[in-house]
Motif scaffolding. Structure first.
Motif, short mmCIF file in Angstrom:
data_model
loop_
_atom_site.label_atom_id
_atom_site.label_comp_id
_atom_site.label_asym_id
_atom_site.label_seq_id
_atom_site.Cartn_x
_atom_site.Cartn_y
_atom_site.Cartn_z
N VAL A 132 0.84 -1.20 0.00
CA VAL A 132 0.00 0.00 0.00
C VAL A 132 0.87 1.25 0.00
CG1 VAL A 132 -1.63 1.35 1.38
CG2 VAL A 132 -2.02 -1.09 1.02
N GLN A 133 1.90 1.28 0.84
CA GLN A 133 2.76 2.47 0.89
C GLN A 133 3.50 2.68 -0.42
OE1 GLN A 133 5.12 3.07 4.45
NE2 GLN A 133 6.78 3.97 3.26
N ALA A 134 3.91 1.59 -1.06
CA ALA A 134 4.67 1.71 -2.31
C ALA A 134 3.82 2.24 -3.46
CB ALA A 134 5.26 0.36 -2.69
N LEU A 135 2.54 1.96 -3.43
CA LEU A 135 1.69 2.26 -4.59
C LEU A 135 0.75 3.44 -4.40
CD1 LEU A 135 0.92 -1.45 -5.42
CD2 LEU A 135 2.05 0.13 -6.97
N LYS A 180 -7.31 -5.96 9.28
CA LYS A 180 -7.12 -4.62 9.82
C LYS A 180 -5.82 -3.97 9.35
CE LYS A 180 -5.08 -6.02 14.29
NZ LYS A 180 -5.25 -5.95 15.76
N SER A 181 -4.83 -4.76 8.93
CA SER A 181 -3.58 -4.17 8.44
C SER A 181 -3.81 -3.29 7.22
CB SER A 181 -2.57 -5.27 8.11
OG SER A 181 -3.07 -6.14 7.10
N HIS A 182 -4.79 -3.62 6.40
CA HIS A 182 -5.09 -2.79 5.24
C HIS A 182 -5.63 -1.43 5.67
CE1 HIS A 182 -4.33 -5.95 2.37
NE2 HIS A 182 -5.15 -6.77 3.00
N HIS A 183 -6.46 -1.41 6.67
CA HIS A 183 -7.02 -0.14 7.15
C HIS A 183 -5.91 0.75 7.70
CE1 HIS A 183 -11.10 -1.89 6.84
NE2 HIS A 183 -10.54 -2.99 7.32
N TYR A 184 -5.01 0.15 8.47
CA TYR A 184 -3.90 0.92 9.00
C TYR A 184 -2.95 1.35 7.88
CZ TYR A 184 -5.37 -0.23 13.74
OH TYR A 184 -6.08 -0.34 14.92
N GLY A 185 -2.81 0.51 6.86
CA GLY A 185 -1.99 0.87 5.71
C GLY A 185 -2.54 2.09 4.99
N GLU A 232 8.07 2.32 -12.77
CA GLU A 232 7.34 3.25 -11.90
C GLU A 232 7.46 2.94 -10.42
OE1 GLU A 232 2.68 4.18 -10.88
OE2 GLU A 232 3.18 3.69 -12.97
N VAL A 233 7.52 1.67 -10.07
CA VAL A 233 7.30 1.27 -8.68
C VAL A 233 8.56 0.81 -7.96
CG1 VAL A 233 5.95 -0.28 -7.18
CG2 VAL A 233 4.93 0.59 -9.29
N GLU A 234 9.51 0.26 -8.68
CA GLU A 234 10.61 -0.48 -8.05
C GLU A 234 11.32 0.33 -6.96
OE1 GLU A 234 14.04 -3.58 -9.44
OE2 GLU A 234 13.66 -1.85 -10.71
N GLN A 235 11.65 1.58 -7.23
CA GLN A 235 12.38 2.37 -6.26
C GLN A 235 11.55 2.66 -5.01
OE1 GLN A 235 15.61 3.12 -6.21
NE2 GLN A 235 15.28 4.03 -4.18
N VAL A 236 10.29 3.07 -5.21
CA VAL A 236 9.45 3.37 -4.04
C VAL A 236 9.07 2.10 -3.29
CG1 VAL A 236 8.55 5.56 -4.90
CG2 VAL A 236 7.38 3.45 -5.52
#
Length: 914
Positions: A397-400, A415-420, A599-603
């Motif tokens: 979630v944080q990466a995207l 619940k981890s998704h909600h906190y994410g 697009e995503v690899e670095q983040v």
């Protein structure tokens, strides 16, 4: 006539879910029959009856044994001749050896003599006497399926030449199984879990002569999608390679052909490892077979860690426990060393050199292990995690997701998704799953609801901000999406949508073909291939013109086709430790994203560094490596047995007269509304109809039910789910389960479940039911009424599940769409001055019914069921309050009974709005 009568008295083939079960039980029955014949003789009425039963058992086993190397066709016919010649004593000894060897796996480690002249040494059967170290050091056994129509002389020639090229230094040992046709090859790889390689020779035919219905059902898994009848004989071999890849992609295939190299080069050969051109180089074939299996057997990091543990090392760094020194020198914690043994401490280190690797910057054996896991699970990249799938979810979630991106989430996800979402600053749109009120659980989010949400955001001009759809597949209760249909239809609305599939409970699904078709990575690979075809472009062009001026209702009622330039962007998070072999918290992130590199690899790397410990547990990483090895070599077998165990529980509860009075297993018809079951299935097993065709169900329906999750209603016992779990199953009988609802408990089989465990569970349930019978027999009128009232409260008066209400206007960007800024609400509650506490009483209900808006300042998560019924920023509805007041669970995370419900003050809400 006697044999036919005996065959009819055996349990019918329809009683068996799989041919593997049938085979095991028939060998056990044959052993008992042969031993009875040796005791009672063949004369008289009983002798004739036993002879007829033995003949019937041989008739049933004959078409099954052609797919197995042990005992093998010749040995099986030798046993049958013993019966025909009435050599009962030798038959009894030999059948006992075979049956015990099949049960224990002894045939995998040594030759089992067939015939009574070798004595009756129990050494041949006592496999359990071997120490684990001896079993680990022995050469591993597998079987090679050779597909070629040969006569007896040619078959003997093939076997002898393969045996002749064996060498003492070979790391593995195998036996050949020879079948004549393409259909037999497909049945063989779907039935015989020992097969690790397939050799396709030019002489194969198309059709099988095997008519056993239980074996023919395996062909239904390919017949609906493949037109093999139209093939030319010259294409049988290449088509066999392609089908093997589709059904069991982990297997190695080798094609021997007399066609030219130019002809073969243009054909799809699946994952054919090597083509041999019209030659009989048995040594080269032998070496390739061993190398192919060795490729999957390899465990780079586990091997490196074992080698490191053998090195003499002086530790002048962190971790006093490394090498076990802080324990061996202790006077007070020697019991820890005795309990765990020395190896775990010898392999404990914070070093990333010395042959080891860094999880944060892997370049050596961890990198290699992750690449091998990507191959095994069908991803483009795989990343190991040592602190559970909760962290995996936050990493993805944080990466995207960037602050302000809109994410569509199933509200009852982990619940981890909600906190994410809080950490990423997402604007969340919560989608409601269909409710199962009477069982206090949610189902899954209908595709129509997902499409409706996307179209609503499109109409509001916000589709460009929609970044991700996040769904749980499969749910804790076993509901599984039609992953391909969801992704295709969503991509038809937004072509660059990212999908995150939470497969925490679904890691095992990759390794059997029925399940695989509903996994994220498999569908991603299918879409990558199908979207490139001219047919896909033509289908989209035709539908695009048809829907150009259509209204939303038409879009909702149409099965949408994705555009050919859609981007396949798929992520899956899996709790390897939950369903496969791994130490606790061992998890994986699988990536199949066409834009990952650019697009995503670095983040993604930054997000991974954010959430991953700089001191990861090497034992967990090693267990992930070994767990991957296991599923590539025996995942097919273990998952099959896992499903068989669950099906045995379903059948036992459905047919047992005592259990029926207090329990029932929830069927697909009970857990999936009719509009989502195109196949019309009601149950996997019916006492009159037998087993349903699971392949047909899984290829068509919008939702299917994972049969390995057996949800048992217990309301009829008068105990709620939590009480039944803790006080009855766990405290009294030592049976461990996790998930309960108000009136159900969930039994999950896994790859470690044994038939003995299943038998014990059924025995316990019968004992509980009989105990309730005795209790009610002796109960007074008032005691019986009390019992009936408890049952009624659990079955008939279950509080309805509330839907997601809405985010308060202070946390929304407008009235036309439902997304909410959960991050702002979450951090607003950090200041206690912004919060108030209200008791859950009639006064609070009156305030809500009068229209007052109260807004939750916390996540409120009752357990069970374990999903948030309130999130920060959500308006409290009367329905949610009624549900909370009716709950009788022991845990409600985020709620303090001594204070009450935590809500935002009006001033706090005004400050946000301002």
């Amino acid at each position: 006539m006697e044999a036919q009568s005996a065959k009819s008295k055996l349990p019918t083939i329809g009683d068996y879910y799989s041919a593997t079960q049938l085979r095991a039980d028939r060998w056990s029955a044959l052993r008992e029959t042969a031993e009875s014949l040796s005791v009672h003789g063949i004369e008289g009425r009983q002798g004739k009856k036993l002879l007829a039963t033995a003949e019937a058992l041989f008739d049933v086993l004959a078409p099954i044994e052609v797919y197995w190397a042990f005992p093998g066709g010749q040995s099986f016919e030798h046993l049958r001749r013993m019966l025909d010649q009435r050599n009962i004593e030798d038959l009894s000894i030999s059948v006992r050896r075979v049956a015990r060897a099949l049960t224990s796996g002894a045939y995998r480690r040594r030759t089992i003599p067939i015939g009574g002249d070798d004595g009756d040494s129990e050494d041949y059967e006592d496999e359990t006497a071997l120490a684990p170290e001896d079993r680990a050091l022995g050469r591993h056994y597998f079987e090679v399926l050779i597909v070629d129509k040969v006569n007896e002389h040619q078959e003997r020639f093939l076997r002898n030449n393969l045996h002749r090229v064996r060498r003492s230094e070979d790391p593995f040992i195998y036996e050949p199984v020879i079948v004549p046709s393409l259909e037999d090859a497909l049945m063989g790889i779907l039935f015989n879990h020992n097969v690790q390689a397939v050799v396709i020779r030019p002489g194969l035919t198309l059709k099988s002569r095997n008519a056993l219905p239980l074996l023919k059902q395996y062909l239904s898994q390919v017949s609906d999608q493949e037109d093999v009848d139209a093939l030319e004989p010259s294409h049988y071999g290449p088509e066999a390679c392609r089908l093997i890849e589709r059904i069991r992609p982990e297997l190695d295939a080798y094609l021997i052909t007399d066609r030219s190299a130019e002809d073969i080069a243009g054909l799809d050969l699946g994952r054919c490892r090597r083509v041999f051109y019209n030659q009989e180089d048995f040594l080269e074939l032998h070496l390739n077979i061993l190398r192919g299996v060795g490729r999957r057997y390899k465990t780079p990091f586990f091997t490196a860690l074992k080698e490191y543990s053998k090195q003499p090392t002086g530790v002048f760094h962190a971790m006093p426990i490394s090498r076990g020194k802080s324990i061996s020198r202790s006077h007070w914690i020697q019991d820890m060393g005795a309990f765990y043994g020395p190896n775990i401490f010898l392999a404990e280190t914070s070093a990333t050199s010395g042959g080891l690797d860094s999880l944060l910057e892997p370049r050596g054996p961890i990198k290699e292990a992750q690449d091998m896991a990507a191959r095994a699970f069908g991803s483009k990249q795989t990343f190991f995690a040592t602190n559970g799938t909760s962290t995996c979810n936050k990493i993805v979630v944080q990466a995207l997701i960037r602050p302000g991106d809109i994410v569509l989430v199933d509200r009852d996800c982990h619940k981890s998704h909600h906190y994410g979402m809080v950490l990423a600053g997402a604007n969340v749109v919560y989608m409601d799953s269909y409710p199962l009120h009477e069982y206090s659980m949610y189902g899954a989010v209908p595709l129509r609801e997902i499409k409706h949400t996307l179209l609503k955001l499109k109409a509001a001009g916000k589709l460009d901000r929609v970044r991700m759809v996040l769904l749980t597949n499969c749910t804790f209760d076993g509901l599984i999406y039609n992953v391909q249909r969801v992704m295709e239809e969503c991509l038809a609305i937004k072509r660059d949508l990212v999908f995150l599939w939470d497969e925490a409970w679904f890691a095992f699904a990759r390794f059997v073909p029925t399940y695989r078709q509903r996994t994220a990575m498999s569908v991603a690979n299918t879409l990558r291939e199908s979207l490139r075809t001219p047919e896909a472009a033509a289908a989209w062009e035709a539908q695009h013109k048809e829907l150009e001026k259509a209204d939303d209702e038409t879009w909702l009622n149409t099965r949408l086709v994705p555009p050919p330039d859609a981007r396949v962007r798929v992520y899956a998070t899996q709790s390897t430790h939950k369903t496969l072999t791994s130490l606790r918290q061992g998890s994986m992130i699988h990536v199949n994203d066409q834009d990952f590199k650019g697009e995503v690899e670095q983040v993604f790397h930054e997000a991974y560094m954010t959430h991953t410990s700089t001191s990861p547990n090497y034992q967990i990483i090693a267990s992930l490596d070994v767990g991957r090895r296991q599923v590539e070599l025996e995942g097919f077998e273990f998952v099959q047995r896992q499903v068989e165990s669950a099906m045995a529980i379903r059948r036992a509860v459905a047919t047992h007269p005592v259990l029926n009075r207090y329990f029932k297993v929830l069927t697909p018809g009970m857990m999936i509304p009719e509009e989502y079951r195109e196949s019309g299935i009601e149950a996997y097993y019916d006492a009159e109809q037998g087993w349903s065709d699971k392949w047909d169900i899984w290829s068509r329906d919008e939702f299917v039910l994972d049969p390995t999750r057996v949800t048992l209603t217990v309301g009829g016992t008068g105990w709620d789910g939590d009480t039944f779990k803790t006080q009855i199953l766990m405290d009294k009988y030592g049976i461990q389960i996790n998930k309960t609802s108000r009136n159900t408990v969930l039994f999950m089989t896994n790859i470690g479940t044994t038939r003995s465990s299943v038998a014990y569970l059924i025995e316990v349930l019968v004992e509980i039911a009989n105990g309730l019978d005795d209790l009610l027999d002796d109960a007074s009128k008032m005691e019986r009424r009390s019992f009936e009232n408890r049952v009624s409260a659990l079955i008939e008066h279950v509080p309805p599940l509330p839907d997601f209400s809405r985010f308060h206007d202070a946390f929304r960007g407008g009235q036309d769409t439902p997304e909410g800024d959960i991050r702002t609400a979450f951090f607003l509650s950090y200041d206690e001055e912004n919060c108030d506490y209200l008791p859950l009483d009639d006064g609070l209900m009156k305030r809500l019914e009068d229209g007052e808006e109260l807004v939750s300042a916390s996540f409120i998560i009752p357990y069970p069921p374990g999903f948030p019924i309130l999130v920060p920023g959500q308006v409290v509805s009367p329905e949610i309050l009624a549900f909370m007041r009716a709950l009788d669970v022991s845990e409600i995370h985020g709620f303090r009974p001594d204070l009450g419900l935590r809500v935002f003050t009006k001033d706090a809400l005004k400050s946000v709005a301002a």
